[in-house]
Write an enzyme that holds these catalytic residues in place. Structure first.
Site, PDB file in Angstrom:
ATOM      1  N   LYS A  12       0.840  -1.206   0.000  1.00 17.15           N
ATOM      2  CA  LYS A  12       0.000   0.000   0.000  1.00 17.15           C
ATOM      3  C   LYS A  12       0.871   1.251   0.000  1.00 17.15           C
ATOM      4  CE  LYS A  12      -3.799  -2.479   2.173  1.00 17.15           C
ATOM      5  NZ  LYS A  12      -4.485  -2.906   3.388  1.00 17.15           N
TER       6      LYS A  12
ATOM      7  N   GLN B   9      -4.968  -1.780   9.425  1.00 21.35           N
ATOM      8  CA  GLN B   9      -4.786  -3.108   8.844  1.00 21.35           C
ATOM      9  C   GLN B   9      -5.356  -4.177   9.778  1.00 21.35           C
ATOM     10  OE1 GLN B   9      -3.618  -3.649   5.743  1.00 21.35           O
ATOM     11  NE2 GLN B   9      -3.841  -5.862   5.938  1.00 21.35           N
TER      12      GLN B   9
ATOM     13  N   ASP C  62     -11.545   2.091   3.673  1.00 16.86           N
ATOM     14  CA  ASP C  62     -11.788   0.645   3.618  1.00 16.86           C
ATOM     15  C   ASP C  62     -13.265   0.361   3.353  1.00 16.86           C
ATOM     16  OD1 ASP C  62      -9.770  -1.287   3.881  1.00 16.86           O
ATOM     17  OD2 ASP C  62      -9.516  -0.899   6.025  1.00 16.86           O
TER      18      ASP C  62
END
Ligand code: GUN
Length: 297
Positions: free
Chosen positions: A53, A97, A120
């Protein structure tokens, strides 16, 4: 024999368009789109995802405000960091995460992220808006799967789609996207309670495997000519590799590719698309923060 879908190439094209959107926003509004990725602990798979990322952020010309925290960080400290990033106008997207260590309540953490920065798409506000078809951040992996299907020219309209796996990150949101008007598929969502799984998967024009177990989708479970999308990323021991492992999906690739019309490989299938859609959501978050509505693709 199936066409092997080049997820890395399709992701590259998406990221290229995101990069020009980032440059456009910077030119017009003087703002650099910025993402903060929070990694707790040192799980090797998570470190590898987060590194991917961060690399993509740099390539897209975005600012990176990533934070790494030790595995024993308290829930309060993590929530305090999120509160700080929520209030920081120079940060447009926040991603924690997953999975998190056992002593931290993931739901509380997800709920703490401002929906406008939840790139997300895991916050209940975003998931709820997605369900009713309102504008929202769409979770990156399911969005990446849909983008792969569309860019490859696989017909979703009227197709019978079968998803195996009901996770909050992939299976559940993908079932909503594929059954929505934009995809118009007829969706069956299979899980551990499903009876006679092969009978159901054999009906699929589009078969999505999102289980997290190597080789669960075998050739006898696939209808000839189906499009097979493998979301699984599993590490299996392999002493011939320097790392000691290799990545493999949920699908028995070699056998299924003889039967399917399209198939995604692992790696270089769905994985790169997840990152590309995250870059897209981050640009969108930055545009929304400045009321800039021009970047479209
Ligand atoms: N872990 C595995 N996939 C994801 C994802 O899409 N987002 C986050 N935050 N964590 C993950």
């Amino acid at each position: 024999m199936a066409v092997v879908i080049d997820g890395a190439e399709i992701a590259r094209r998406v990221k290229e368009r995101v990069a020009s959107g980032v440059a456009e926003l910077e030119k017009e509004k003087g703002v650099k789109a910025c993402l903060s990725v929070i990694l707790v602990g040192d799980d090797p798979a998570s470190i590898s995802y987060v590194t991917g990322k961060e690399k993509a952020l740099a390539e897209a010309g975005m600012a990176d405000r990533s934070v790494r925290l030790p595995a024993d960080v308290s829930q309060e400290e993590l929530l305090a960091l999120i509160a700080e990033l929520n209030e920081d106008d120079s940060v447009h997207g926040i991603l924690v995460q997953l999975p998190l260590p056992g002593h931290i309540d993931s739901r509380k953490v997800i709920m703490a992220i401002k929906p406008e920065k939840d790139v997300d798409g895991f916050h209940p506000v975003n998931l709820g808006n997605m369900v009713i078809g309102s504008r929202s951040f769409i979770p990156c992996t399911p969005n990446g799967v849909v983008k792969l299907l569309k860019e490859t020219g696989i017909q979703t309209d009227g197709a019978r789609a079968v998803i195996v796996g009901r996770s909050n990150i992939v299976g559940k949101p993908l079932s909503i996207l594929l059954s929505g008007r934009d995809c118009n598929s007829t969706v069956t969502l299979c899980h551990t309670g499903t009876r006679n799984l092969p009978e159901i998967t054999r009906q699929a024009d589009i078969l999505v495997a999102a289980v997290g177990r190597p080789g669960v989708i075998t050739a006898d479970m696939v209808k000839p000519g189906a499009a097979v999308i493998d979301v699984g990323v599993n590490r299996v021991p392999d002493s011939s590799k320097k790392s000691g492992f290799r990545l493999t999906g949920d699908v028995d690739f070699e056998a299924v590719k003889e039967k399917a019309s399209f198939i995604t490989p692992v790696p270089k299938g769905v994985g790169p698309m997840t990152i590309a859609m995250l870059m897209y959501n981050t640009l969108e978050a930055a545009c929304l923060a400045y009321g800039y509505d021009k970047v479209r693709f």
